[in-house]
Design an enzyme around this catalytic site. Sequence first.
Site, PDB file in Angstrom:
ATOM      1  N   ILE A 226      -7.499 -11.277   3.799  1.00  0.00           N
ATOM      2  CA  ILE A 226      -6.189 -11.858   4.056  1.00  0.00           C
ATOM      3  C   ILE A 226      -5.650 -11.300   5.382  1.00  0.00           C
ATOM      4  CG2 ILE A 226      -4.808 -10.085   2.867  1.00  0.00           C
ATOM      5  CD1 ILE A 226      -3.436 -12.487   1.378  1.00  0.00           C
ATOM      6  N   GLY A 227      -4.874 -12.090   6.103  1.00  0.00           N
ATOM      7  CA  GLY A 227      -4.258 -11.609   7.345  1.00  0.00           C
ATOM      8  C   GLY A 227      -4.867 -12.261   8.580  1.00  0.00           C
TER       9      GLY A 227
ATOM     10  N   MET B  17      -6.083 -11.056  11.553  1.00  0.00           N
ATOM     11  CA  MET B  17      -7.245 -10.567  12.286  1.00  0.00           C
ATOM     12  C   MET B  17      -8.581 -11.002  11.674  1.00  0.00           C
ATOM     13  SD  MET B  17      -7.649  -6.758  13.708  1.00  0.00           S
ATOM     14  CE  MET B  17      -6.417  -6.796  14.987  1.00  0.00           C
TER      15      MET B  17
ATOM     16  N   GLU C 184     -13.180 -13.843  -1.827  1.00  0.00           N
ATOM     17  CA  GLU C 184     -12.095 -13.881  -2.804  1.00  0.00           C
ATOM     18  C   GLU C 184     -11.162 -15.042  -2.482  1.00  0.00           C
ATOM     19  OE1 GLU C 184      -9.925 -10.139  -3.295  1.00  0.00           O
ATOM     20  OE2 GLU C 184      -8.145 -11.317  -2.856  1.00  0.00           O
TER      21      GLU C 184
ATOM     22  N   LYS D 222       6.966  -2.205  16.124  1.00  0.00           N
ATOM     23  CA  LYS D 222       8.062  -2.884  15.419  1.00  0.00           C
ATOM     24  C   LYS D 222       9.367  -2.515  16.101  1.00  0.00           C
ATOM     25  CE  LYS D 222       9.023  -4.491  10.801  1.00  0.00           C
ATOM     26  NZ  LYS D 222       8.744  -4.365   9.390  1.00  0.00           N
TER      27      LYS D 222
HETATM   28  C1  LIG Z   1      -8.053 -11.579   0.344  1.00  0.00           C
HETATM   29  C2  LIG Z   1      -9.486 -11.229   0.279  1.00  0.00           C
HETATM   30  O1  LIG Z   1     -10.335 -12.005   0.551  1.00  0.00           O
HETATM   31  S1  LIG Z   1      -9.996  -9.757  -0.318  1.00  0.00           S
HETATM   32  C3  LIG Z   1      -9.563  -8.370   0.468  1.00  0.00           C
HETATM   33  C4  LIG Z   1      -8.428  -8.409   1.404  1.00  0.00           C
HETATM   34  N1  LIG Z   1      -7.325  -7.652   0.905  1.00  0.00           N
HETATM   35  C5  LIG Z   1      -6.919  -6.584   1.518  1.00  0.00           C
HETATM   36  O2  LIG Z   1      -7.514  -6.140   2.483  1.00  0.00           O
HETATM   37  C6  LIG Z   1      -5.687  -5.959   0.945  1.00  0.00           C
HETATM   38  C7  LIG Z   1      -4.899  -5.191   1.950  1.00  0.00           C
HETATM   39  N2  LIG Z   1      -4.670  -5.912   3.203  1.00  0.00           N
HETATM   40  C8  LIG Z   1      -3.580  -6.669   3.408  1.00  0.00           C
HETATM   41  O3  LIG Z   1      -2.768  -6.845   2.538  1.00  0.00           O
HETATM   42  C9  LIG Z   1      -3.407  -7.352   4.752  1.00  0.00           C
HETATM   43  O4  LIG Z   1      -4.662  -7.550   5.314  1.00  0.00           O
HETATM   44  C10 LIG Z   1      -2.507  -6.525   5.725  1.00  0.00           C
HETATM   45  C11 LIG Z   1      -1.132  -6.281   5.127  1.00  0.00           C
HETATM   46  C12 LIG Z   1      -3.204  -5.214   6.027  1.00  0.00           C
HETATM   47  C13 LIG Z   1      -2.380  -7.321   7.030  1.00  0.00           C
HETATM   48  O5  LIG Z   1      -1.985  -8.635   6.741  1.00  0.00           O
HETATM   49  P1  LIG Z   1      -1.165  -9.498   7.837  1.00  0.00           P
HETATM   50  O6  LIG Z   1      -0.676 -10.712   7.153  1.00  0.00           O
HETATM   51  O7  LIG Z   1      -1.985  -9.686   9.063  1.00  0.00           O
HETATM   52  O8  LIG Z   1      -0.015  -8.472   8.108  1.00  0.00           O
HETATM   53  P2  LIG Z   1       1.263  -8.449   9.027  1.00  0.00           P
HETATM   54  O9  LIG Z   1       0.907  -7.970  10.380  1.00  0.00           O
HETATM   55  O10 LIG Z   1       2.002  -9.744   8.895  1.00  0.00           O
HETATM   56  O11 LIG Z   1       2.072  -7.278   8.321  1.00  0.00           O
HETATM   57  C14 LIG Z   1       2.507  -7.390   6.996  1.00  0.00           C
HETATM   58  C15 LIG Z   1       3.675  -6.420   6.804  1.00  0.00           C
HETATM   59  O12 LIG Z   1       3.199  -5.097   6.947  1.00  0.00           O
HETATM   60  C16 LIG Z   1       3.946  -4.393   7.927  1.00  0.00           C
HETATM   61  N3  LIG Z   1       3.009  -3.478   8.606  1.00  0.00           N
HETATM   62  C17 LIG Z   1       1.789  -3.773   9.069  1.00  0.00           C
HETATM   63  N4  LIG Z   1       1.229  -2.681   9.618  1.00  0.00           N
HETATM   64  C18 LIG Z   1       2.099  -1.666   9.473  1.00  0.00           C
HETATM   65  C19 LIG Z   1       2.086  -0.279   9.850  1.00  0.00           C
HETATM   66  N5  LIG Z   1       1.048   0.291  10.450  1.00  0.00           N
HETATM   67  N6  LIG Z   1       3.169   0.451   9.548  1.00  0.00           N
HETATM   68  C20 LIG Z   1       4.225  -0.101   8.931  1.00  0.00           C
HETATM   69  N7  LIG Z   1       4.305  -1.404   8.552  1.00  0.00           N
HETATM   70  C21 LIG Z   1       3.238  -2.179   8.827  1.00  0.00           C
HETATM   71  C22 LIG Z   1       4.473  -5.493   8.841  1.00  0.00           C
HETATM   72  O13 LIG Z   1       5.619  -5.087   9.545  1.00  0.00           O
HETATM   73  C23 LIG Z   1       4.783  -6.597   7.845  1.00  0.00           C
HETATM   74  O14 LIG Z   1       6.000  -6.337   7.173  1.00  0.00           O
HETATM   75  P3  LIG Z   1       7.268  -7.334   7.380  1.00  0.00           P
HETATM   76  O15 LIG Z   1       6.863  -8.641   6.779  1.00  0.00           O
HETATM   77  O16 LIG Z   1       8.388  -6.676   6.681  1.00  0.00           O
HETATM   78  O17 LIG Z   1       7.462  -7.407   8.884  1.00  0.00           O
HETATM   79  C1  LIG Z   2      -4.832 -10.261  -4.510  1.00  0.00           C
HETATM   80  C2  LIG Z   2      -4.953 -11.131  -3.337  1.00  0.00           C
HETATM   81  C3  LIG Z   2      -5.112 -10.764  -1.956  1.00  0.00           C
HETATM   82  C4  LIG Z   2      -6.009  -9.660  -1.512  1.00  0.00           C
HETATM   83  O1  LIG Z   2      -7.054  -9.334  -2.051  1.00  0.00           O
HETATM   84  O2  LIG Z   2      -5.700  -9.062  -0.487  1.00  0.00           O
END
Ligand SMILES: CC(=O)SCCNC(=O)CCNC(=O)[C@H](O)C(C)(C)COP(=O)(O)OP(=O)(O)OC[C@H]1O[C@@H](n2cnc3c(N)ncnc32)[C@H](O)[C@@H]1OP(=O)(O)O
Ligand SMILES: CCCC(=O)O
EC number: 2.8.3.-
Length: 447
Positions: free
Chosen positions: A220-221, A223, A244, A368
């Site tokens: 998700i996200g 990048m 997923e 930020k």
């Molecule tokens: C889904 C699948 O297929 S499976 C596996 C994937 N799942 C995961 O990796 C779970 C964990 N990862 C994630 O949830 C996401 O990848 C994230 C959050 C790391 C990045 O997702 P993105 O949508 O690109 O994040 P984005 O840059 O919009 O940031 C999300 C929030 O985190 C905050 N944030 C991001 N990085 C930081 C940091 N280093 N410090 C503080 N806050 C942060 C942002 O400010 C934002 O908050 P806001 O909405 O209040 O402004």
């Molecule tokens: C639970 C859904 C999203 C994620 O794995 O990051």
Amino acid sequence: MTIGLRGKQATKITAAEAAARVKPGMWLDYGFGLTQPDAFEVALAARRDELHDVKIRHCLTMRARATQECDPNGEHFGWFNWHFSGYDRKQHDAGRCNYIPFNFGEAPDFYRRFIDPVDIVVIKTAPMDSEGYFNFGGGATYVEAILERARLIIVEVNEDTPAVYGEGNRVHVGAVDHIIEGDGQKAPEIGNPEPSEIDRAVAARIVEEIEDGACLQIGIGGMPNAVCTILKDSGIHDLGIHTEMMTDGIVSLYDAGLVTGARKIIDRGCSAFTFAAGSRRQYEAINRNPDFRSYPVDYTNLPHNIAKNDNVVSINNTTQMDLQGQAASESDGHRHISGTGGQLQFVRGAYASKGGKSFLCMSSTFDKRGDRRSRIVLNLTPGNVVTTPRTDVMYVVTEYGMVNLKGRSVAERAKALIGLAHPDFREGLEREARENGLIPRFCYGMA
Ligand SMILES: CC(=O)SCCNC(=O)CCNC(=O)[C@H](O)C(C)(C)COP(=O)(O)OP(=O)(O)OC[C@H]1O[C@@H](n2cnc3c(N)ncnc32)[C@H](O)[C@@H]1OP(=O)(O)O
Ligand SMILES: CCCC(=O)O
């Protein structure tokens, strides 16, 4: 696999009649993302003043929830959430919901073993098909397990909900108690921002490591999805998908003819996923298309199953990493951002796959409101949760480079990660690493 017939006589009722079945103190469950009901929610919110202590479990909210909007102080409805979307994050910031930690792939087992029977499950599905099934394949996840444990099953049918081939992603009318008509809204979409220059730089490094026939998981996200943009022009072919989340990036690779699944071991020729979230084009692509199959999340996410395919490549985003390689991807100190989701399980599944690789990526800094910080740090922000432990992390990528931490000493990790940090922060990180003994004073080769 489908839900066994229970010999029920499903009746058509209105959303208001369905909401009238809710009593104070009950546990409700809405499943995941696209399966969250809308007409039922509005009808339930209309009963706000008659209700208290109604607990609703759900995940990755994709559009505003009537019961949260009508109850700003949570006096009537309590929300319990397995993974936050941007909307959920705001609700949590406002003190209106709880996060429940999970490795996503374990969720069906949680419902079967650890969670009390659900009083009412309400899920949005596609209209009943000619064999009597309601399909929830756009959010297959752990819905089948909830249905097995629910005292009352209500489906809210909606023309626009995609129906997906696969297993464990539909329920027969004979197992349903009530059917309500949806409100006719289109399936909720989530945006797909254009990749930034940094996203592209990171993605380009990862793409160099991807070979013909690789089996991809894209997290998700922004990048991870930039990788799909770069892959399109890479000349790589015969990609497989075992993931997923179905993403728009994956669908664009499919549309470009790069995804054949020809070298997959399981689901050969098909893309396997557990939930869809993205654009209208994505929902059209997966709708009744035999090239796409959705499954319960224990099929897509349990590492031993991920590893059945060879050359698995898992690409996920993280928000902060310490100099040991611990990845914090879901919180900012005690502020919860998203969730563990499938990150750890895909990192492990990719490692166990023959020829598999996992990538955790991030921009070197986080900016930020003018406050620029390094994402690579000596210590994680106090309160930050480790999503992927240092022992599991393989490749780490920023716009400044890529390192493989497997087999590296603490000092080597610290040195390598400092090399991935923004140049403005490297000197300070190096000093901190030495002051704190991560790089020992007399360590051979570490001058
Ligand atoms: C889904 C699948 O297929 S499976 C596996 C994937 N799942 C995961 O990796 C779970 C964990 N990862 C994630 O949830 C996401 O990848 C994230 C959050 C790391 C990045 O997702 P993105 O949508 O690109 O994040 P984005 O840059 O919009 O940031 C999300 C929030 O985190 C905050 N944030 C991001 N990085 C930081 C940091 N280093 N410090 C503080 N806050 C942060 C942002 O400010 C934002 O908050 P806001 O909405 O209040 O402004
Ligand atoms: C639970 C859904 C999203 C994620 O794995 O990051």
